[in-house]
Design a protein around this motif. Sequence first.
Motif, PDB file in Angstrom:
ATOM      1  N   ALA A  52       0.760  -1.272  -0.116  1.00  0.00           N
ATOM      2  CA  ALA A  52       0.075  -0.091   0.031  1.00  0.00           C
ATOM      3  C   ALA A  52       0.811   1.285   0.080  1.00  0.00           C
ATOM      4  O   ALA A  52       0.320   2.122  -0.440  1.00  0.00           O
ATOM      5  CB  ALA A  52      -0.961   0.102   1.118  1.00  0.00           C
ATOM      6  N   TYR A  53       1.971   1.276   0.575  1.00  0.00           N
ATOM      7  CA  TYR A  53       2.950   2.562   0.807  1.00  0.00           C
ATOM      8  C   TYR A  53       3.478   2.780  -0.513  1.00  0.00           C
ATOM      9  O   TYR A  53       4.089   3.940  -0.800  1.00  0.00           O
ATOM     10  CB  TYR A  53       4.138   2.089   1.888  1.00  0.00           C
ATOM     11  N   PHE A  54       3.381   1.872  -1.597  1.00  0.00           N
ATOM     12  CA  PHE A  54       3.632   2.021  -2.896  1.00  0.00           C
ATOM     13  C   PHE A  54       2.979   3.578  -3.531  1.00  0.00           C
ATOM     14  O   PHE A  54       3.313   4.035  -4.331  1.00  0.00           O
ATOM     15  CB  PHE A  54       3.660   0.937  -4.003  1.00  0.00           C
ATOM     16  N   GLY A  55       1.830   3.426  -3.207  1.00  0.00           N
ATOM     17  CA  GLY A  55       0.857   4.474  -3.517  1.00  0.00           C
ATOM     18  C   GLY A  55       0.028   4.234  -4.752  1.00  0.00           C
ATOM     19  O   GLY A  55      -0.553   5.164  -5.208  1.00  0.00           O
ATOM     20  N   ASN A  56       0.129   3.110  -5.562  1.00  0.00           N
ATOM     21  CA  ASN A  56      -0.476   2.851  -6.671  1.00  0.00           C
ATOM     22  C   ASN A  56      -0.264   3.889  -7.731  1.00  0.00           C
ATOM     23  O   ASN A  56      -1.345   4.219  -8.551  1.00  0.00           O
ATOM     24  CB  ASN A  56      -2.084   2.493  -6.489  1.00  0.00           C
ATOM     25  N   VAL A  57       0.936   4.063  -8.001  1.00  0.00           N
ATOM     26  CA  VAL A  57       1.418   5.190  -8.905  1.00  0.00           C
ATOM     27  C   VAL A  57       1.207   4.320 -10.359  1.00  0.00           C
ATOM     28  O   VAL A  57       0.638   4.721 -11.300  1.00  0.00           O
ATOM     29  CB  VAL A  57       2.737   5.896  -8.744  1.00  0.00           C
ATOM     30  N   ALA A  58       1.502   3.108 -10.444  1.00  0.00           N
ATOM     31  CA  ALA A  58       1.856   2.028 -11.701  1.00  0.00           C
ATOM     32  C   ALA A  58       1.054   0.958 -11.372  1.00  0.00           C
ATOM     33  O   ALA A  58       0.745   0.647 -10.256  1.00  0.00           O
ATOM     34  CB  ALA A  58       3.187   1.716 -11.991  1.00  0.00           C
ATOM     35  N   GLY A  59       0.215   0.384 -12.460  1.00  0.00           N
ATOM     36  CA  GLY A  59      -0.668  -0.704 -12.264  1.00  0.00           C
ATOM     37  C   GLY A  59       0.290  -1.929 -11.993  1.00  0.00           C
ATOM     38  O   GLY A  59      -0.365  -2.925 -11.073  1.00  0.00           O
ATOM     39  N   ALA A  60       1.378  -2.096 -12.345  1.00  0.00           N
ATOM     40  CA  ALA A  60       2.397  -3.299 -12.042  1.00  0.00           C
ATOM     41  C   ALA A  60       3.868  -2.956 -11.940  1.00  0.00           C
ATOM     42  O   ALA A  60       4.177  -1.616 -12.669  1.00  0.00           O
ATOM     43  CB  ALA A  60       2.280  -4.189 -13.038  1.00  0.00           C
ATOM     44  N   SER A  61       4.640  -3.436 -11.358  1.00  0.00           N
ATOM     45  CA  SER A  61       6.090  -3.218 -11.192  1.00  0.00           C
ATOM     46  C   SER A  61       6.818  -4.410 -10.756  1.00  0.00           C
ATOM     47  O   SER A  61       6.128  -5.440 -10.379  1.00  0.00           O
ATOM     48  CB  SER A  61       6.353  -2.079 -10.209  1.00  0.00           C
ATOM     49  N   LEU A  82      -1.691  -4.591  -9.030  1.00  0.00           N
ATOM     50  CA  LEU A  82      -2.394  -3.839  -8.386  1.00  0.00           C
ATOM     51  C   LEU A  82      -3.659  -4.760  -7.777  1.00  0.00           C
ATOM     52  O   LEU A  82      -4.116  -5.634  -8.432  1.00  0.00           O
ATOM     53  CB  LEU A  82      -3.002  -2.867  -9.409  1.00  0.00           C
ATOM     54  N   SER A  83      -3.674  -4.250  -6.622  1.00  0.00           N
ATOM     55  CA  SER A  83      -4.931  -5.057  -5.693  1.00  0.00           C
ATOM     56  C   SER A  83      -6.342  -4.382  -6.228  1.00  0.00           C
ATOM     57  O   SER A  83      -6.552  -3.258  -6.263  1.00  0.00           O
ATOM     58  CB  SER A  83      -5.046  -4.799  -4.090  1.00  0.00           C
ATOM     59  N   LEU A  84      -7.131  -5.573  -6.795  1.00  0.00           N
ATOM     60  CA  LEU A  84      -8.456  -5.126  -7.120  1.00  0.00           C
ATOM     61  C   LEU A  84      -9.340  -4.888  -6.059  1.00  0.00           C
ATOM     62  O   LEU A  84     -10.704  -4.681  -6.307  1.00  0.00           O
ATOM     63  CB  LEU A  84      -9.052  -5.992  -8.409  1.00  0.00           C
ATOM     64  N   THR A  85      -9.096  -5.358  -4.923  1.00  0.00           N
ATOM     65  CA  THR A  85      -9.999  -5.439  -3.734  1.00  0.00           C
ATOM     66  C   THR A  85     -10.476  -3.710  -3.445  1.00  0.00           C
ATOM     67  O   THR A  85      -9.465  -3.090  -3.237  1.00  0.00           O
ATOM     68  CB  THR A  85      -9.391  -6.141  -2.561  1.00  0.00           C
ATOM     69  N   GLY A  86     -11.820  -3.689  -3.329  1.00  0.00           N
ATOM     70  CA  GLY A  86     -11.917  -2.164  -2.812  1.00  0.00           C
ATOM     71  C   GLY A  86     -12.523  -1.528  -3.974  1.00  0.00           C
ATOM     72  O   GLY A  86     -13.092  -0.358  -4.005  1.00  0.00           O
ATOM     73  N   MET A  87     -12.129  -1.854  -5.440  1.00  0.00           N
ATOM     74  CA  MET A  87     -12.376  -1.217  -6.261  1.00  0.00           C
ATOM     75  C   MET A  87     -13.924  -1.511  -6.773  1.00  0.00           C
ATOM     76  O   MET A  87     -14.520  -2.540  -6.276  1.00  0.00           O
ATOM     77  CB  MET A  87     -11.777  -1.953  -7.791  1.00  0.00           C
ATOM     78  N   SER A  88     -14.629  -0.334  -7.473  1.00  0.00           N
ATOM     79  CA  SER A  88     -16.285  -0.683  -7.717  1.00  0.00           C
ATOM     80  C   SER A  88     -15.957  -1.668  -8.767  1.00  0.00           C
ATOM     81  O   SER A  88     -15.082  -1.814  -9.435  1.00  0.00           O
ATOM     82  CB  SER A  88     -16.626   0.794  -8.207  1.00  0.00           C
ATOM     83  N   THR A  89     -17.230  -2.078  -9.089  1.00  0.00           N
ATOM     84  CA  THR A  89     -17.194  -3.315 -10.119  1.00  0.00           C
ATOM     85  C   THR A  89     -17.077  -2.631 -11.283  1.00  0.00           C
ATOM     86  O   THR A  89     -16.449  -3.436 -12.125  1.00  0.00           O
ATOM     87  CB  THR A  89     -18.798  -4.052  -9.944  1.00  0.00           C
TER      88      THR A  89
END
Length: 582
Positions: free
Chosen positions: A361-370, A388-395
């Motif tokens: 989480a501390y990466f900040g999700n600046v990029a989708g993958a790394s 990227l974690s898809l948990t918590g994303m809207s459908t």
Amino acid sequence: MRKLYFLVVSSLFLIGCQKDGPGALLTAKGDEAFDNYKDHYLEALWKVSPDKAAGEGYHKYDSILVIPNDKGREAIINFVKTQQDSLSRFEVNDLTEPNKIDYRILQNQLEYTNWQQTVLKPWQFNAGYYNPVPAFAHILNESYAPLAKRLRNLHQKMASLPQYYKEAEKVLKDAVPELTALAIDQQTAGLNIIDRDFIDSIKKANLPAAEQKQMTDRANLATAAMRMHIAWLKAVKSDKPRSFRLGKALYEEKFKYEMQSALTAQQLFNTATERKKQIHKDMAKLSRQLWPKYMGKKTIPADSLAMIAQVLDTISANHTTAANFQSSIEDMLPKLSTFVKEKDLLTLDPSKRLLVRKSPAYFGNVAGASLSAPGPYDKNANSYYNILSLTGMSTEKAQSYLREYNNYTLQILSIHEAIPGHYAQLVYANKAPSMIKSIFSSGPMVEGWAVYGEEMMLDAGYDPSPEMKLMWYKWHLRSVCNAILDYAVHCNNMSQESALKFLTQDAFQQQAEAEGKWKRVSLTSVQLCSYYLGYKEIVDLRDAYKIKTGATKYKLKEFNEKFLSYGSAPVKLIRTAMLGNK
């Protein structure tokens, strides 16, 4: 760990100086003296930059947290002057080719650091400059030493955290709002490293009760300081906040130092614009071929981009689920390894572990993958393919993301991030004799190799279907449009609305991907150019090397392994080493 995208960080090294340091060692000339100089340079560097040292696998100074105050910034400038003087004592032409490359890398690095400190001054506007969380997480989570030792180092390091944030707040007066928002997210996520992970680790370690209490008490003080800093960041306001856009002059200078290319930023922008036009033509040809299969007798649109978009949209419906996203990637990796071996493209090292994980989480999700790779001092540590974690994303957003990373592009993503892309390249980099090339890695070389690897796999026959080829063009277009977008936003003031339209229409990206890219371009600068620039430089080098070697003697594997043997050096310098001055 070394993350292969940049979170808008400034120079993370050269925090101090010893006036009687490396320069005093230069009593001889040539390679032996230069090798000694490099060793002492790095040792001095790690003393003053322990966080960078930890990321490279050097853990001697893990207990130190450098305070970002005026004294430290003055020391940077003095350090640069001292090192530039030391470097100037060598005649570069007297060195072997590998050391010539190291000389040029250090020369550029010192000039870049001086520019950052005297011109860019990121500590004044970039709240993300002050982020000790990644180093804390690395020390806590990587098992390079017994847990008790790592906890004791962190315990000492935490003692300086309150002062660290106070010094940051003194000088962060011209904050860029977008960078501040990212810093808030990163620091908030980082709280768990101390108040949860560190506390849990204390309970697991076989430590005396009194020492456990001392550590717990300090952890509580550290998290209190972090929470106070987060609250301070949330309260930061400015009537005329600094723009995240660099502007042409600063952008060209930063491009020169980070890309180390024969091209200017403007020239790359022009080249990428022409490349985009050609890709559109090739995609249109394939889309017409696929139209009857997917669209039946439906009338083909007169607008070729609209035709391409419809075919891509239909094919993109073939994708995995949010629940199976990670396992789908994990299943691909053995298949990619097998293909690389069967086609004799590259020698892979099965002893180097690659693990797929949700991006911290501390990466900040600046990029989708790394890809997070171990440093040269810790070569046997794990590599991590971060997703990227898809948990918590809207459908709706999750579906948009999955359509972007459909059954075809998810394979290309794994080629890029893993095999034969970043993971394989960085294993080779750690085997290179020189640590300089690995520690001060070239973004265009690293990212360019991953993009080059995508095309190489398809050229070798990996999924020869027209659907995969079309999706690869779309993926390749991403690299090209990254360079166009970055320059257009930072130099030509492209608006968010225009950027999203450009990404969804010209680059055929899903809305979620386009929105993520806008966030990234507002948090970083220049780095997005590295993908297409590096790819172009590597392909040009390969073609020239093939001519030099002769068509009958040329072998792709031999080129690949020779190229990778130079570590993560700038392609321009590798080209000189492989071809001479051609």
